[in-house]
Design a protein around this motif. Sequence first.
Motif, PDB file in Angstrom:
ATOM      1  N   GLY A 133       0.798  -1.209   0.000  1.00 34.88           N
ATOM      2  CA  GLY A 133       0.000   0.000   0.000  1.00 34.88           C
ATOM      3  C   GLY A 133       0.831   1.258   0.000  1.00 34.88           C
ATOM      4  N   ASN A 134       0.153   2.351   0.292  1.00 33.15           N
ATOM      5  CA  ASN A 134       0.856   3.622   0.406  1.00 33.15           C
ATOM      6  C   ASN A 134       0.128   4.534   1.368  1.00 33.15           C
ATOM      7  N   HIS A 135       0.843   5.557   1.787  1.00 31.55           N
ATOM      8  CA  HIS A 135       0.332   6.587   2.701  1.00 31.55           C
ATOM      9  C   HIS A 135       0.226   7.867   1.882  1.00 31.55           C
ATOM     10  N   PRO A 136      -0.954   8.171   1.348  1.00 31.04           N
ATOM     11  CA  PRO A 136      -1.076   9.295   0.422  1.00 31.04           C
ATOM     12  C   PRO A 136      -0.564  10.622   0.973  1.00 31.04           C
ATOM     13  N   ALA A 137      -0.730  10.863   2.273  1.00 28.68           N
ATOM     14  CA  ALA A 137      -0.321  12.155   2.840  1.00 28.68           C
ATOM     15  C   ALA A 137       1.172  12.402   2.687  1.00 28.68           C
ATOM     16  N   ALA A 160       8.009   9.266   8.016  1.00 27.55           N
ATOM     17  CA  ALA A 160       7.013  10.308   7.731  1.00 27.55           C
ATOM     18  C   ALA A 160       6.017  10.442   8.877  1.00 27.55           C
ATOM     19  N   TYR A 161       5.604   9.311   9.436  1.00 32.69           N
ATOM     20  CA  TYR A 161       4.627   9.348  10.529  1.00 32.69           C
ATOM     21  C   TYR A 161       5.212  10.009  11.772  1.00 32.69           C
ATOM     22  N   LEU A 162       6.439   9.626  12.120  1.00 25.64           N
ATOM     23  CA  LEU A 162       7.061  10.177  13.323  1.00 25.64           C
ATOM     24  C   LEU A 162       7.456  11.642  13.156  1.00 25.64           C
ATOM     25  N   ALA A 163       7.652  12.072  11.921  1.00 25.34           N
ATOM     26  CA  ALA A 163       7.998  13.479  11.683  1.00 25.34           C
ATOM     27  C   ALA A 163       6.902  14.412  12.176  1.00 25.34           C
ATOM     28  N   GLN A 164       5.659  13.914  12.215  1.00 21.50           N
ATOM     29  CA  GLN A 164       4.555  14.714  12.739  1.00 21.50           C
ATOM     30  C   GLN A 164       4.755  15.067  14.208  1.00 21.50           C
ATOM     31  N   PHE A 165       5.580  14.259  14.889  1.00 21.32           N
ATOM     32  CA  PHE A 165       5.828  14.471  16.312  1.00 21.32           C
ATOM     33  C   PHE A 165       7.240  15.010  16.565  1.00 21.32           C
ATOM     34  N   GLY A 166       7.866  15.469  15.509  1.00 22.00           N
ATOM     35  CA  GLY A 166       9.193  16.060  15.641  1.00 22.00           C
ATOM     36  C   GLY A 166      10.316  15.060  15.782  1.00 22.00           C
ATOM     37  N   VAL A 167      10.069  13.795  15.406  1.00 23.82           N
ATOM     38  CA  VAL A 167      11.084  12.754  15.521  1.00 23.82           C
ATOM     39  C   VAL A 167      11.766  12.546  14.171  1.00 23.82           C
ATOM     40  N   ALA A 168      13.065  12.577  14.171  1.00 23.36           N
ATOM     41  CA  ALA A 168      13.845  12.263  12.969  1.00 23.36           C
ATOM     42  C   ALA A 168      14.224  10.789  13.042  1.00 23.36           C
ATOM     43  N   SER A 169      13.624   9.973  12.198  1.00 23.32           N
ATOM     44  CA  SER A 169      13.882   8.533  12.227  1.00 23.32           C
ATOM     45  C   SER A 169      15.330   8.247  11.862  1.00 23.32           C
ATOM     46  N   SER A 170      15.931   7.303  12.581  1.00 23.66           N
ATOM     47  CA  SER A 170      17.341   6.972  12.361  1.00 23.66           C
ATOM     48  C   SER A 170      17.566   5.480  12.214  1.00 23.66           C
ATOM     49  N   VAL A 171      16.504   4.718  11.982  1.00 22.23           N
ATOM     50  CA  VAL A 171      16.600   3.262  12.025  1.00 22.23           C
ATOM     51  C   VAL A 171      16.226   2.644  10.680  1.00 22.23           C
ATOM     52  N   ALA A 172      17.053   1.735  10.206  1.00 25.61           N
ATOM     53  CA  ALA A 172      16.708   0.866   9.084  1.00 25.61           C
ATOM     54  C   ALA A 172      16.260  -0.458   9.710  1.00 25.61           C
ATOM     55  N   MET A 202      -4.605  -2.636   9.207  1.00 27.86           N
ATOM     56  CA  MET A 202      -3.318  -3.133   8.744  1.00 27.86           C
ATOM     57  C   MET A 202      -2.292  -3.232   9.875  1.00 27.86           C
ATOM     58  N   HIS A 203      -1.637  -4.381   9.949  1.00 27.37           N
ATOM     59  CA  HIS A 203      -0.502  -4.579  10.846  1.00 27.37           C
ATOM     60  C   HIS A 203       0.801  -4.431  10.053  1.00 27.37           C
ATOM     61  N   GLY A 204       1.881  -4.200  10.783  1.00 26.75           N
ATOM     62  CA  GLY A 204       3.198  -4.165  10.159  1.00 26.75           C
ATOM     63  C   GLY A 204       3.562  -2.853   9.503  1.00 26.75           C
ATOM     64  N   LEU A 205       2.751  -1.822   9.714  1.00 28.90           N
ATOM     65  CA  LEU A 205       2.975  -0.542   9.031  1.00 28.90           C
ATOM     66  C   LEU A 205       4.335   0.055   9.356  1.00 28.90           C
ATOM     67  N   PHE A 206       4.697   0.013  10.629  1.00 24.41           N
ATOM     68  CA  PHE A 206       5.891   0.739  11.069  1.00 24.41           C
ATOM     69  C   PHE A 206       7.192   0.029  10.698  1.00 24.41           C
ATOM     70  N   SER A 207       7.096  -1.176  10.131  1.00 22.10           N
ATOM     71  CA  SER A 207       8.305  -1.843   9.637  1.00 22.10           C
ATOM     72  C   SER A 207       8.834  -1.173   8.374  1.00 22.10           C
ATOM     73  N   SER A 208       7.975  -0.424   7.679  1.00 18.43           N
ATOM     74  CA  SER A 208       8.389   0.293   6.466  1.00 18.43           C
ATOM     75  C   SER A 208       9.086   1.581   6.884  1.00 18.43           C
ATOM     76  N   ASP A 209      10.381   1.673   6.626  1.00 17.18           N
ATOM     77  CA  ASP A 209      11.192   2.789   7.123  1.00 17.18           C
ATOM     78  C   ASP A 209      10.688   4.145   6.648  1.00 17.18           C
ATOM     79  N   SER A 210      10.326   4.245   5.372  1.00 17.56           N
ATOM     80  CA  SER A 210       9.907   5.542   4.834  1.00 17.56           C
ATOM     81  C   SER A 210       8.601   6.009   5.455  1.00 17.56           C
ATOM     82  N   PHE A 211       7.652   5.080   5.627  1.00 17.59           N
ATOM     83  CA  PHE A 211       6.391   5.462   6.264  1.00 17.59           C
ATOM     84  C   PHE A 211       6.619   5.841   7.718  1.00 17.59           C
ATOM     85  N   ARG A 212       7.399   5.037   8.435  1.00 15.23           N
ATOM     86  CA  ARG A 212       7.640   5.329   9.852  1.00 15.23           C
ATOM     87  C   ARG A 212       8.291   6.697  10.026  1.00 15.23           C
TER      88      ARG A 212
END
Length: 485
Positions: A379-383, A441-453, A429-439
């Motif tokens: 799938g995808n996260h249109p936002a 983008a989602y965490l950026a809403q809370f000011g988090v810069a993702s650093s994990v592959a 849907m389960h397993g969403l946060f395993s996708s690095d790019s989506f995670r």
Amino acid sequence: MTKAIMIQGTGSNVGKSMIVAGIIRACVRRGMKVRPFKPQNMSNNAAVTSNGGEIGRAQALQARAAEVAPHTDMNPVLLKPQSATGAQVIVQGQIAGHQEATAFGRNKAALMPRVLDSFNRLATQCDLIVIEGAGSPAETNLRSGDIANMGFATAADVPVILMGDIDRGGVIAQIVGTQAVMQSADNAQVRGFAVNKFRGDRSLFDAGRDDIAKRTGWPCLGVIPWFDGAHRLPAEDVMDLPARSRSGGAGCVIAVPRLPRISNFDDLDPLAAESGVDLRIIMPGSPLPGDADLVILAGSKATIADLAALRAEGWDTDLAAHIRRGGRVLGLCGGYQMLGKRIADPQGIEGPPCSVEGLGHLDVETVMAPIKHLSLKQGNHPASGTSLSGYEIHIGETTGPDTAASWLTFDGKDEGATSLNGLVQGCYMHGLFSSDSFRAAYLAQFGVASSVAFETGVEATLDALAAHIEEYFDIDLMLEMAGEV
């Protein structure tokens, strides 16, 4: 020629699942074709297979260690607890009904032909099958009709290695005592023992190791030190859930109430891996934290019962206050259903037929139905324009005005719902946060810069585990002990 070996434990949570995964990856690195197998598992943390069924999460991880796709033959019997005494019974990936523990105890032997059928199919695909037991073979009250431990080992004539857990203390009594209470025919299947989760100077246990060998007549295949990377691998047992917390750290605070029948909680693992996330598993008796940025209601094997438990803890009041303060909420699967206005179970799928009020934070309603949705999806996260993968594993259909504000798309179809104020979202849907790019983008809403592959990290951890097993466990001796099937 296919060979097989079975790892049984002196009790639950001695580390069987992880050790089996490590053995499998180590043997794959030696150039062998390997398959995992667990005759019977009990877990609400399940994985969807490519052939449209479900198995225990540990066997999916072990399949990953074997570098093959998970298949329902790897875990032919899965029990998913729905109450204190009853469970949904999954046979070769599909629902076979619901049974109380006493009834299952009487009837489980009838499942042995299906278990052996799956095992024999796997044997045509590989050089080695590494089998995981369940609980302990020392539970003599369960031996009659057993399909999980020695019942399977004797039926399939598979050699056994007994694993003890020194971290709990009393490992000498664990192993020697297991031999003492088992039937002679069962003891004859055991070829050796190993000790897991050792901390400190291993030489200090040389005398203990030798005492076990002298008392049992079994050789020791290894005293395995504590593996520090274990928390980086998906957990299956709900007992491991509190270890996923990163409480006290700085960053975005994500609170997850620990409900009695929480399921598929490996959804949280990628979040726990992020240094900018303070993931808090909220245990019963504690309020939801007032400083939470996000509350996640995770999946549930018994949505209506867990909703009642949530209210009994006062978490419904805490959640409403969180939303009034502008806090965000995400419901996954059963958590999504709870966030709606009503949940109806007219056919008594989860328990007695009933209809209950939901939390009312999403304008949706759910009706339970006997058809179980099991599928892997892209799938995808249109936002954010990010791609992701996921899987659904649920009963029930959710409809209502807020589904018009879907926030995900899977296989070309809209998925999920968003509240009018934008603070509450849910999806199946389960397993969403395993996708690095989506995670990210989602965490950026809370000011988090993702650093994990994340997925790369799981692979690296499996390789590190394999190296750990190679160093401290005698794989060569294990392969000599393995029997032909």
